[in-house]
Scaffold this active site. Sequence first.
Site, mmCIF file in Angstrom:
data_model
loop_
_atom_site.group_PDB
_atom_site.id
_atom_site.type_symbol
_atom_site.label_atom_id
_atom_site.label_comp_id
_atom_site.label_asym_id
_atom_site.label_seq_id
_atom_site.Cartn_x
_atom_site.Cartn_y
_atom_site.Cartn_z
ATOM 1 C CG ASN A 112 2.153 1.189 4.613
ATOM 2 O OD1 ASN A 112 3.263 1.694 4.709
ATOM 3 N ND2 ASN A 112 1.597 0.921 3.438
ATOM 4 C CD GLU A 149 -5.264 4.716 6.208
ATOM 5 O OE1 GLU A 149 -5.812 4.424 5.126
ATOM 6 O OE2 GLU A 149 -4.803 3.874 6.991
ATOM 7 C CB CYS A 157 -4.128 -1.508 4.731
ATOM 8 S SG CYS A 157 -3.290 -1.428 6.343
ATOM 9 C CD GLU A 215 -2.232 1.173 2.999
ATOM 10 O OE1 GLU A 215 -3.258 1.814 3.210
ATOM 11 O OE2 GLU A 215 -1.652 0.492 3.891
ATOM 12 C CE LYS A 250 -7.197 1.162 4.043
ATOM 13 N NZ LYS A 250 -5.953 1.643 4.688
ATOM 14 C CG ASN A 291 -4.810 3.762 0.462
ATOM 15 O OD1 ASN A 291 -4.124 3.185 -0.377
ATOM 16 N ND2 ASN A 291 -4.559 3.687 1.758
#
Length: 348
Positions: free
Chosen positions: A221, A150, A196, A47, A131, A113
């Site tokens: 991550n 995020e 993730c 990622e 994502k 993302n």
Amino acid sequence: MPRIVKVAAAQIGAVHRDSSRDSTISRMIDLLNTAVSKGAQLIVFPECAFTTFFPRYLFSDPAEMESYFEDDAGGNSIADSKNVKPLFDKAREAGVDIWVGYGERTSSGQHFNTAVYFCGKTGEVISKYRKVHVPGFVNPPFPGAEVHLEKRYFETGDLGFEAFRAPGLIPNALKANTGEEDTDGKGDAIIGSLICNDRRWPESWRPYGLQGAELVLVGFNTNGKADDIYKPRQPISLEDAREQALFHHRLSMQYNSYANSCFSISAGRCGMDDGKFDLIGGSSIVDSDGHIIAEAKTVDDEVVFAEIDLEECRKGKKDIFNFAVNRQPQTYGIITAQKGYVEPKLLF
């Protein structure tokens, strides 16, 4: 008949806030070359692979924040972006497929993302995923908190969970319009993508299972530090916190691979970014019975390689996880009708 694919997870060690894009891309090309030397046909990167994991910072300079994103208006633009083009050029030259995550800025100014699947033989991006389960915060929960922001930098992915066929990985794969009636498990590899936090949610995997996915690719991550926000149930050492984070990572990959009768590849960042942000690594390849068949041994740049047979997925898909026979979707309404949990009423 065997359906053999040679695959690799390209784990990336520490990447700091001041690391140049060029230096990181150079390391990724070295990993690609190592994987190719082992015979890999498909290489999975983490990622947000081109930079440090920037959502941990609260940026005072909007220009610095924007510098971590790549413009991607659609089509093949990411493969042609001057910042990262050398990686895609190398994949094209080697004739290998790559899956890689990055921060995407759309032509309308949205930020996601994102991960793309690039087919080296055709020179095309054939799938894009954004994502869905974006964790963290919009604002630091207290002054000076260094945590995942995020939700501040990424919107919720809007492309859903769409599986795709990857051409050229399996010799003599069945193609359309052949007149073959029984096509189950005979075509090009069926692949899904997650990023993730998505891997922790069964709702992410089941749509791929329902599309017959044989291989799910995950970049991540994951923090190994027990910080002041995501506190463990009891005081815990850094070493124990890392082991717990690795346990939950493995649990997510192994159970969901088993429950959907598919292989999975997870490629992570690892090491100590900027001397204080600990990332766990644990990149792995898991089979369709949930067994780890290859796993990273370091917390540095490393290629995890395995030869897998997608034919092994058929057993689970036709046995205990035969969805057509055993699923009861009429009983699952609460899953889509409700977001948060609602307790039953109190007794008496």
